[in-house]
Enzyme design. Structure first.
Site, PDB file in Angstrom:
ATOM      1  CG  HIS A  81      -1.954   1.005   1.249  1.00 33.87           C
ATOM      2  ND1 HIS A  81      -1.810   2.214   1.895  1.00 33.87           N
ATOM      3  CD2 HIS A  81      -3.197   1.015   0.712  1.00 33.87           C
ATOM      4  CE1 HIS A  81      -2.915   2.927   1.752  1.00 33.87           C
ATOM      5  NE2 HIS A  81      -3.776   2.232   1.042  1.00 33.87           N
ATOM      6  CG  MET A 116      -9.836   9.374 -10.054  1.00 31.67           C
ATOM      7  SD  MET A 116     -11.044   9.666 -11.360  1.00 31.67           S
ATOM      8  CE  MET A 116     -11.899   8.083 -11.374  1.00 31.67           C
ATOM      9  N   GLY A 172      -7.759  19.531  -7.648  1.00 31.96           N
ATOM     10  CA  GLY A 172      -6.658  19.774  -6.717  1.00 31.96           C
ATOM     11  C   GLY A 172      -6.676  21.142  -6.074  1.00 31.96           C
TER      12      GLY A 172
END
Length: 339
Positions: free
Chosen positions: A104, A163, A298
């Site tokens: 991750h 996203m 952003g």
């Protein structure tokens, strides 16, 4: 930094991990910032993450590379991968670097931003455990497979999108379930593969819906190819869960970094002026009734970043609780955490 050092990381690797997580908090993306630290530390202790892991460039050509993460902290591996893509793009214009045997990596946007800081367009993406349905499936087929881009501008901060391809984060489903609430029928499919408003069985039953149906699903497959297939690493159900999976087992996640050297194609100043002009056109577009401002991707995060740089980050309670638990695990002081 100190927590990662105590888990066995070198000063340099601890610094990289800490910068990724605190930058993410400064953007206001608290789901992927220091809230994740306790989970990483548990995996480091159990061996699923290797404190002494050494990511390496396992194969390469002039405009491409494959990085083997050696189950090191995902941030360390991913920074190396994007820095490699940037260096190759300086020579070739565009470069791709795939990542295998990774973990991750937090917020995908951080790595895309590394390229934008160097005057390049950056793209970063990753696969994940199957938790998102394909149209017509009864369970998870792809991961939430985040994808991000960052584009340098002139007068403005970089355009930045980060996203997931799912309609909603799984955490929102958990929260609704814990409160005994129904959910919109666009969030989840049930055991029969049909939309449901009942979160009670998730995640054992059902799966998240892909954003915009077949469109989000199509993006998820692209991410799976660029990250999992091309890197030679884990694909689909071959990857593990970084938080809920066995902490002693490698996650086998994959990532992809792409850098586009704009300056090799047009003068950088010209590019930035054109991006600024595009931004102005978008922001000055006619607005719907009641709308005062049109935001660029952003823009909200960069405004939060500037505010947090000036006054410090006001961490949500759930993040403070996680950090307090982490400090207790490591017998560290929590002074200042609740100021």
């Amino acid at each position: 930094v100190e927590a990662l050092r105590r888990a066995g990381l070198s000063d340099a690797d601890a610094g990289v991990g800490a910068d990724v997580l605190t930058t993410t908090d400064a953007w206001g993306v608290f789901t992927h910032g220091t809230k994740c630290l306790r989970g990483y530390l548990r995996r480091l202790k159990a061996g699923g993450l290797r404190a002494a892991g050494r990511p390496r460039l396992a194969a390469e050509g002039p405009a491409w590379g494959i990085v083997d993460g050696d189950s090191a902290l995902g941030m360390v591996t991913s920074v190396l991968a994007m820095e490699t893509a940037i260096a190759k793009a300086r020579q070739c214009g565009v470069a791709y670097v795939g990542v295998r045997n990774s973990c991750h990596f937090g917020a995908a946007g951080y790595y895309a931003w590394l390229a934008a800081r160097q005057g390049m367009i950056g793209l970063s993406m990753a696969n994940d455990i199957p938790s998102v349905a394909a149209p017509g499936s009864r369970g998870g087929v792809t991961g939430s497979n985040p994808i991000s881009y960052a584009i340098p501008a002139g007068r403005h901060p970089p355009l930045l999108l980060d996203m997931s391809i799912a309609t909603v984060a799984g955490g929102k489903v958990y929260a609704a379930r814990s409160r005994g609430e129904r959910i919109p029928d666009t969030w989840l499919v049930g055991a029969d593969g049909r939309p449901t408003t009942d979160p009670g069985g998730y995640p054992d039953v059902g799966a998240l819906q892909p954003a915009a149906g077949h469109k989000g699903y199509g993006l998820a497959v692209m991410v799976e190819v660029l990250s999992g297939v091309m890197s030679g690493g884990g694909m689909l159900n071959e990857v593990g869960h970084w938080l809920f999976g066995p902490t002693s087992a490698p996650e086998n996640l994959t990532q992809c970094m792409i850098a586009i050297n704009v300056g090799s194609m047009m003068p950088m100043q010209q590019f930035k002026e054109r991006v600024d002009r595009m931004i102005s056109k978008i922001k000055n577009s006619p607005k719907a009734k009641g709308t005062e401002r049109i935001y660029l991707p952003g823009e909200i995060e960069w405004e939060r970043f500037a505010e947090n740089q000036a006054r410090g980050i006001d961490l949500p309670d759930d993040v403070r609780i996680k950090l307090k638990g982490m400090a207790e695990d490591l017998q560290m002081s929590v002074d200042g955490l609740y100021e």
